[in-house]
Design a protein around this motif. Structure first.
Motif, PDB file in Angstrom:
ATOM      1  N   UNK A   1      35.254  43.701  26.304  1.00  0.00           N
ATOM      2  CA  UNK A   1      35.573  42.347  25.816  1.00  0.00           C
ATOM      3  C   UNK A   1      36.702  41.722  26.633  1.00  0.00           C
ATOM      4  N   UNK A   2      37.781  42.477  26.836  1.00  0.00           N
ATOM      5  CA  UNK A   2      38.935  41.922  27.559  1.00  0.00           C
ATOM      6  C   UNK A   2      38.640  41.706  29.040  1.00  0.00           C
ATOM      7  N   UNK A   3      37.735  42.544  29.597  1.00  0.00           N
ATOM      8  CA  UNK A   3      37.414  42.411  31.012  1.00  0.00           C
ATOM      9  C   UNK A   3      36.250  41.486  31.297  1.00  0.00           C
ATOM     10  N   UNK A   4      35.707  40.835  30.250  1.00  0.00           N
ATOM     11  CA  UNK A   4      34.585  39.901  30.413  1.00  0.00           C
ATOM     12  C   UNK A   4      33.411  40.583  31.133  1.00  0.00           C
ATOM     13  N   UNK A   5      33.029  41.753  30.599  1.00  0.00           N
ATOM     14  CA  UNK A   5      31.990  42.577  31.212  1.00  0.00           C
ATOM     15  C   UNK A   5      30.669  42.397  30.465  1.00  0.00           C
ATOM     16  N   UNK A   6      29.577  42.314  31.225  1.00  0.00           N
ATOM     17  CA  UNK A   6      28.226  42.294  30.657  1.00  0.00           C
ATOM     18  C   UNK A   6      27.451  43.487  31.207  1.00  0.00           C
TER      19      UNK A   6
END
Length: 205
Positions: free
Chosen positions: A125-130
């Motif tokens: 979530x914090x690293x904007x990962x998909x």
């Protein structure tokens, strides 16, 4: 007198042969009727009537064993898709994980708990990962129950700075279960474990 006895003996043999023939014929006819009745009963049991609007539509049921391999592979694919598809949104992650838990036993729950305690989902979530998964193949052994399976898949992890491709191999067992709205294929994954989760390629963005 002897002629009369011979005639009686001949008549007795004739009657005995005729009686045996009648009995055998009745047995054959009875077996044939039983076979046809069984066929008819099986056919009737396989008929389903569906009410569609104001129309009654006839459908046919089929033996689940004919679709067992397809259903088993679909169940494994659905579980992995739900468990490994991630977006930087806590609600989406929780929703997918909750759905996947209906498809597997405590082994999947333990893996989720371990990832959560290590801060994996927080970093997503914090690293904007998909993260997306592509299941390449699922091998299932139907020779004994529960059914052993091995799943081969590819993970693609998209970060703001890079795209990572990983090779994923998992294994487990499939146990028959009741089909429900949350488990449409009617299986439960047992003793699930990850055998391999290694980087194949990293592309900087």
């Amino acid at each position: 007198m002897f002629r009369q006895l011979r005639n009686i003996d001949t008549a007795f043999k004739y009657i005995r042969s005729f009686t045996i023939a009648v009995i055998i014929s009745n047995l054959i006819i009875s077996c044939f009727c039983y076979y046809k009745s069984y066929q008819l009963a099986a056919k009737v049991q396989g008929m389903i009537y569906v009410l569609y609007g104001d129309k009654v539509i006839e459908a046919f049921a089929d033996d689940r064993r004919n679709y067992l391999p397809v259903e088993a592979r679909a169940h494994v694919k659905d579980f992995h898709r739900l468990f490994f598809t991630l977006d930087p949104d806590e609600k989406i992650i929780q929703s997918n994980i909750a759905k996947s838990m209906y498809l597997a036993d405590a082994s999947a729950r333990e893996k989720y708990r371990s990832l959560k305690e290590s801060g994996f989902y927080t970093s997503v979530i914090s690293g904007n990962v998909s993260q997306r998964i592509e299941v390449d193949s699922v091998n299932v052994d139907f020779n004994q129950k529960p059914y052993y399976f091995k799943c081969y898949a590819t993970l693609q992890i998209r970060r703001p700075t890079s795209i990572t491709t990983r090779s994923l191999i998992t294994e487990g067992y499939l146990q028959d279960a009741k089909s429900t709205d949350n488990n449409s294929h009617g299986f439960l994954i047992l003793h699930w474990s990850i055998l391999r989760n290694d980087d194949i390629n990293v592309i900087n963005r």
